[in-house]
Motif scaffolding. Structure first.
Motif, PDB file in Angstrom:
ATOM      1  N   ILE A  10     -40.064  97.409  62.180  1.00 30.37           N
ATOM      2  CA  ILE A  10     -39.267  96.682  63.160  1.00 30.37           C
ATOM      3  C   ILE A  10     -39.135  97.549  64.407  1.00 30.37           C
ATOM      4  O   ILE A  10     -38.804  98.732  64.316  1.00 30.37           O
ATOM      5  N   GLU A  24     -31.205  88.551  63.475  1.00 33.05           N
ATOM      6  CA  GLU A  24     -30.713  89.440  64.528  1.00 33.05           C
ATOM      7  C   GLU A  24     -29.305  89.047  64.972  1.00 33.05           C
ATOM      8  O   GLU A  24     -29.067  87.899  65.362  1.00 33.05           O
ATOM      9  N   GLU A  34     -29.952  96.213  55.191  1.00 29.95           N
ATOM     10  CA  GLU A  34     -30.216  95.186  54.186  1.00 29.95           C
ATOM     11  C   GLU A  34     -28.855  94.613  53.787  1.00 29.95           C
ATOM     12  O   GLU A  34     -27.901  95.368  53.572  1.00 29.95           O
ATOM     13  N   ILE A  41     -30.735  92.951  61.901  1.00 32.80           N
ATOM     14  CA  ILE A  41     -30.978  93.922  62.966  1.00 32.80           C
ATOM     15  C   ILE A  41     -30.052  93.644  64.143  1.00 32.80           C
ATOM     16  O   ILE A  41     -29.541  92.526  64.309  1.00 32.80           O
ATOM     17  N   PHE A  79     -30.688  98.595  61.767  1.00 36.83           N
ATOM     18  CA  PHE A  79     -30.993  97.612  60.739  1.00 36.83           C
ATOM     19  C   PHE A  79     -30.157  97.893  59.507  1.00 36.83           C
ATOM     20  O   PHE A  79     -29.665  99.011  59.278  1.00 36.83           O
ATOM     21  N   THR A 135     -36.326  88.681  59.535  1.00 38.29           N
ATOM     22  CA  THR A 135     -35.120  89.299  60.096  1.00 38.29           C
ATOM     23  C   THR A 135     -34.102  88.256  60.540  1.00 38.29           C
ATOM     24  O   THR A 135     -34.434  87.103  60.822  1.00 38.29           O
ATOM     25  N   TYR A 186     -25.424 100.676  58.593  1.00 36.85           N
ATOM     26  CA  TYR A 186     -26.623 100.417  59.386  1.00 36.85           C
ATOM     27  C   TYR A 186     -27.355 101.745  59.617  1.00 36.85           C
ATOM     28  O   TYR A 186     -26.737 102.817  59.677  1.00 36.85           O
ATOM     29  N   THR A 225     -33.742  91.159  56.595  1.00 39.18           N
ATOM     30  CA  THR A 225     -33.225  92.402  57.158  1.00 39.18           C
ATOM     31  C   THR A 225     -32.414  92.052  58.403  1.00 39.18           C
ATOM     32  O   THR A 225     -32.901  91.336  59.284  1.00 39.18           O
TER      33      THR A 225
END
Length: 251
Positions: free
Chosen positions: A4, A186, A103, A219, A101, A184, A237, A217
């Motif tokens: 990423i 965001e 999880e 972000i 990022f 992802t 993060y 994920t």
């Protein structure tokens, strides 16, 4: 996790030109949004190259009635001392952002509360969401706030974008937009009204994202010189990198 970079960060601007040195991003739908009207350098420019690029963008923006110039630099590299000294001498604002990022399963578990409710914005919440955003955007003037209303309405119709509104004891108190991609989710524009700071609203908005998109994920981008990034680190993060940018506003 797939690699990423800042290239995965959503930007509604349109790429309207490119050469060996930079890409030109323009967003005629909202000329006052600096983050969508800029040059993105593909490699670090020399001082002479930067001056030429700055003259081009200044003239282009003047032709559109825009009063700013903005430039993004390649990831994970600080501009040269010569450039940084020039920015300071010429009145440019220089800074950097960090890319984070997490999880979803790594996000801290929060205690239950009935004071805070997070809702995905539907037709029922849209007017409250727009009013909340307008109040925050007025900090940058009525023209900016008015144009943001149109942008929020377009985003509401975008299937890739989810708008969330947090209520504290029934009153709109915070919001965030979530941009959904294949791998992802965001977090963008996370904000909490100053009246409701330090009540855990920002964390509840993030928690909602983690629960809604457990297989993606998550972000976000944070100002590398501001305090929120410290909060993100405490929330587990991890930082993936940084990117410098400079801008100048002409009166």
């Amino acid at each position: 996790m797939k690699e990423i970079t800042f290239d995965h960060i959503y930007n509604p601007g349109h790429e309207i030109g490119e050469n060996e040195l930079y890409k030109h991003i323009h967003f005629p739908e909202m000329l006052t949004r600096y983050d969508s009207n800029f040059l993105k350098f593909k490699k670090h420019p020399t001082l002479a190259e930067f001056k030429e690029a700055a003259l081009f963008l200044r003239e282009f923006h003047q032709s559109k009635g825009q009063k700013h110039v903005k430039f993004l630099f390649p990831d994970d590299h600080k501009p040269s001392k010569e450039l940084m000294d020039y920015f300071k001498d010429e009145g440019y604002e220089a800074g950097y952002n960090e890319l984070y990022f997490i999880e979803p399963g790594q996000f801290p578990i929060l205690e239950d509360t009935t004071d805070i409710e997070v809702r995905e914005v539907t037709e029922a919440e849209l007017n409250a969401y727009l009013a909340f955003q307008y109040e925050q955007d007025m900090e940058y003037g009525p023209d900016f706030a008015d144009q943001k209303v149109d942008m929020h309405k377009r985003n509401f119709q975008n299937p890739r974008l989810v708008q969330l509104l947090a209520f504290y004891k029934g009153t709109p108190a915070g919001s965030v937009d979530v941009i959904i991609e294949d791998h992802t989710a965001e977090i963008d524009g996370l904000m909490v009204h100053e009246t409701f700071q330090k009540k855990g609203i920002g964390a509840r908005l993030q928690q909602f994202v983690m629960k809604q998109f457990p297989d993606k994920t998550v972000i976000l981008v944070a100002d590398g010189e501001d305090t929120p990034r410290l909060m993100y680190r405490k929330q587990n993060y991890r930082c993936l990198g940084f990117r410098y940018e400079v801008q100048k506003v002409y009166e």
